[in-house]
Design a protein around this motif. Structure first.
Motif, PDB file in Angstrom:
ATOM      1  N   ALA A  50       6.064   7.749 -53.525  1.00  0.00           N
ATOM      2  CA  ALA A  50       5.841   6.773 -52.455  1.00  0.00           C
ATOM      3  C   ALA A  50       5.118   5.552 -53.016  1.00  0.00           C
ATOM      4  O   ALA A  50       4.375   5.656 -53.998  1.00  0.00           O
ATOM      5  CB  ALA A  50       5.012   7.403 -51.330  1.00  0.00           C
ATOM      6  N   HIS A  61       0.752   1.110 -48.801  1.00  0.00           N
ATOM      7  CA  HIS A  61       1.363   1.805 -47.670  1.00  0.00           C
ATOM      8  C   HIS A  61       0.391   1.888 -46.511  1.00  0.00           C
ATOM      9  O   HIS A  61      -0.822   1.773 -46.673  1.00  0.00           O
ATOM     10  CB  HIS A  61       1.753   3.230 -48.086  1.00  0.00           C
ATOM     11  CG  HIS A  61       0.581   4.033 -48.572  1.00  0.00           C
ATOM     12  ND1 HIS A  61       0.233   4.095 -49.910  1.00  0.00           N
ATOM     13  CD2 HIS A  61      -0.340   4.782 -47.916  1.00  0.00           C
ATOM     14  CE1 HIS A  61      -0.854   4.839 -50.045  1.00  0.00           C
ATOM     15  NE2 HIS A  61      -1.222   5.259 -48.841  1.00  0.00           N
ATOM     16  N   MET A 101       3.328   6.019 -43.199  1.00  0.00           N
ATOM     17  CA  MET A 101       4.365   6.209 -44.204  1.00  0.00           C
ATOM     18  C   MET A 101       4.203   7.538 -44.931  1.00  0.00           C
ATOM     19  O   MET A 101       5.184   8.123 -45.397  1.00  0.00           O
ATOM     20  CB  MET A 101       4.367   5.043 -45.195  1.00  0.00           C
ATOM     21  CG  MET A 101       4.804   3.723 -44.597  1.00  0.00           C
ATOM     22  SD  MET A 101       4.404   2.292 -45.631  1.00  0.00           S
ATOM     23  CE  MET A 101       5.426   2.586 -47.081  1.00  0.00           C
ATOM     24  N   THR A 151      10.174   0.432 -49.849  1.00  0.00           N
ATOM     25  CA  THR A 151       9.906  -0.332 -48.627  1.00  0.00           C
ATOM     26  C   THR A 151      10.227  -1.819 -48.791  1.00  0.00           C
ATOM     27  O   THR A 151       9.882  -2.428 -49.811  1.00  0.00           O
ATOM     28  CB  THR A 151       8.430  -0.176 -48.222  1.00  0.00           C
ATOM     29  OG1 THR A 151       8.140   1.209 -48.014  1.00  0.00           O
ATOM     30  CG2 THR A 151       8.117  -0.955 -46.962  1.00  0.00           C
ATOM     31  N   TYR A 189       8.822  -4.908 -47.477  1.00  0.00           N
ATOM     32  CA  TYR A 189       7.598  -5.296 -46.779  1.00  0.00           C
ATOM     33  C   TYR A 189       7.751  -6.620 -46.038  1.00  0.00           C
ATOM     34  O   TYR A 189       8.355  -7.568 -46.545  1.00  0.00           O
ATOM     35  CB  TYR A 189       6.449  -5.432 -47.776  1.00  0.00           C
ATOM     36  CG  TYR A 189       6.060  -4.145 -48.458  1.00  0.00           C
ATOM     37  CD1 TYR A 189       5.205  -3.230 -47.838  1.00  0.00           C
ATOM     38  CD2 TYR A 189       6.538  -3.831 -49.726  1.00  0.00           C
ATOM     39  CE1 TYR A 189       4.839  -2.046 -48.466  1.00  0.00           C
ATOM     40  CE2 TYR A 189       6.180  -2.650 -50.363  1.00  0.00           C
ATOM     41  CZ  TYR A 189       5.332  -1.765 -49.724  1.00  0.00           C
ATOM     42  OH  TYR A 189       4.981  -0.598 -50.350  1.00  0.00           O
ATOM     43  N   ASP A 211      13.028   2.323 -46.604  1.00  0.00           N
ATOM     44  CA  ASP A 211      12.148   2.094 -45.456  1.00  0.00           C
ATOM     45  C   ASP A 211      12.344   0.669 -44.953  1.00  0.00           C
ATOM     46  O   ASP A 211      11.919  -0.288 -45.590  1.00  0.00           O
ATOM     47  CB  ASP A 211      10.697   2.340 -45.880  1.00  0.00           C
ATOM     48  CG  ASP A 211       9.700   2.032 -44.781  1.00  0.00           C
ATOM     49  OD1 ASP A 211      10.116   1.923 -43.609  1.00  0.00           O
ATOM     50  OD2 ASP A 211       8.500   1.894 -45.088  1.00  0.00           O
ATOM     51  N   SER A 223      -2.145  -2.814 -55.216  1.00  0.00           N
ATOM     52  CA  SER A 223      -2.438  -2.127 -53.959  1.00  0.00           C
ATOM     53  C   SER A 223      -3.929  -2.035 -53.700  1.00  0.00           C
ATOM     54  O   SER A 223      -4.373  -2.192 -52.554  1.00  0.00           O
ATOM     55  CB  SER A 223      -1.820  -0.717 -53.989  1.00  0.00           C
ATOM     56  OG  SER A 223      -0.430  -0.789 -54.200  1.00  0.00           O
TER      57      SER A 223
END
Length: 380
Positions: free
Chosen positions: A53, A57, A61, A105, A107, A131, A340
């Motif tokens: 993953a 996030h 998620m 994802t 975003y 996603d 992140s």
């Protein structure tokens, strides 16, 4: 049926086009997180299957994987929030348990090119779950470049329309969805959804204050010792309170699907793009911040406006106290991804949805500009 069928052009008000392919390619859920959970389950995520993953996030998620008692490994992202391919390869080599799926994802409504990522997943026998919860994707319309790479695709239509709920699971291979069964909402839930949809259609309200009141409140906030709260990362061994096992297999409301099918996609796109561009123009001359994506692709429908700020303490908290509707993902799981870790506290999500009025945008942009220009103690 082709693997990546083309969606039709945008829907017009009160005249929904036919689905781009048969209804058995879709399953409806109350939220995208539950569609995601079903995709995880179908891919083999659980005690015997690990999930890759993205390090950046929100809690919802990961909640579905935690509900399956799965082992989760967070892969690093690059500055544009795309997966870091070299880091991903290194990470895979360290995992002992079989990796069954990778979550990727798009975003903030800005499409990523996942074609190479899909090829990598195929080479390693991993299911790619795309996603699209930040992307305008329905049964009748998809944003360009999205919904075409994943073995499973999930989206959250309710985030783009004035409806009470709505999550969508799609598979190009309809047979992959044969094991999926959902329970329809009750009559009481349908009636409650209709009531909420009517209220949502009337628009959202924001504090009614003029620029002078913003200045006064900022002076008061700057002179007050605020509690920044607990910014520490929280380890969890189960899903958050936002995930309900009881709701995991409930189908979305018929009223919600009606709203999505009969809303103007053109108007949705136009208004969201206008509001996003308004934010871009506002922050261009404002200190202590930068737009993460200042150039909006021509075929993009933005979900939120991502803004990186230099001083989350105190600026994030001052904005919250002023009543500006902002969010950030500060409850992420721990990772070694520098991007992140930075974005957890510094990246704000600002609204640009189509229901915002000019007056609301005026107030929010004024509040943001005045706050970020306000002196921070200890900073020249």
């Amino acid at each position: 049926m082709p693997d990546t069928p083309a969606w039709p052009s945008p829907a017009r008000r009160f005249s929904p086009p036919a689905r781009y392919c048969a209804a058995n390619h879709f399953r409806h859920f109350t939220r995208g997180r539950y569609a995601l959970g079903e995709a995880f389950r179908l891919a083999g995520i659980g005690r015997q299957g690990a999930l890759l993953a993205p390090a950046y996030h929100c809690v919802t998620m990961l909640d579905p994987a935690l509900a399956l008692d799965a082992e989760i490994h967070l892969y690093p992202l690059q500055a544009d929030l795309s997966p870091d391919p070299m880091a991903l390869e290194r990470l895979l080599g360290t995992i002992q348990r079989p990796v069954k799926a990778l979550l990727a994802t798009h975003y903030f409504g800005i499409a990523q090119d996942f074609s190479h990522l899909k090829a990598w997943c195929v080479d390693h026998g991993i299911a790619l779950i795309e996603d699209c919860s930040h992307v305008l994707l329905t049964e009748h319309f998809r944003a360009a470049g999205t919904g075409i790479h994943g073995h499973f695709v999930t989206s959250s239509p309710y985030k783009f329309f004035a409806c009470d709920d709505g999550g969508l699971l799609y598979a190009a291979d309809a047979q992959r969805l044969d094991p999926v069964a959902t329970t329809p909402a009750t009559l009481i839930e349908e009636l409650r959804g209709l009531k909420n949809a009517v209220e949502r259609s009337r628009g959202r309200t924001l504090p009614s204050r003029d620029s002078a009141s913003i200045d006064e409140r900022l002076e008061l906030l700057s002179a007050t010792k605020l509690d920044w709260g607990n910014d520490q990362l929280i380890d969890r061994d189960g899903p958050s309170s936002l995930f309900s096992i009881a709701s995991a297999t409930t189908s979305s409301l018929r009223s919600s699907r009606f709203v999505v099918d009969h809303s103007s996609i053109d108007e949705n796109i136009q208004r969201r793009r206008e509001n996003y561009q308004r934010w871009v123009r506002t922050v261009a001359a404002v200190p202590n911040c930068r737009a993460l994506f200042p150039l909006l692709p021509a075929d993009c429908t933005p979900y939120m406006f991502p803004l990186h700020i230099d001083h989350p303490n105190p600026h994030f908290h001052w904005l919250k106290h002023l009543g500006v509707p902002i969010w950030r993902w500060d409850e992420m799981a721990d990772s070694t991804c520098e991007i992140s870790c930075d974005h957890r506290l510094h990246l704000l999500h600002l609204p640009c949805h189509q229901a915002l009025t000019e007056g609301q945008m005026d107030w929010m942009t004024a509040a943001l500009e005045k706050t970020l220009r306000h002196a921070v103690e200890g900073v020249q």
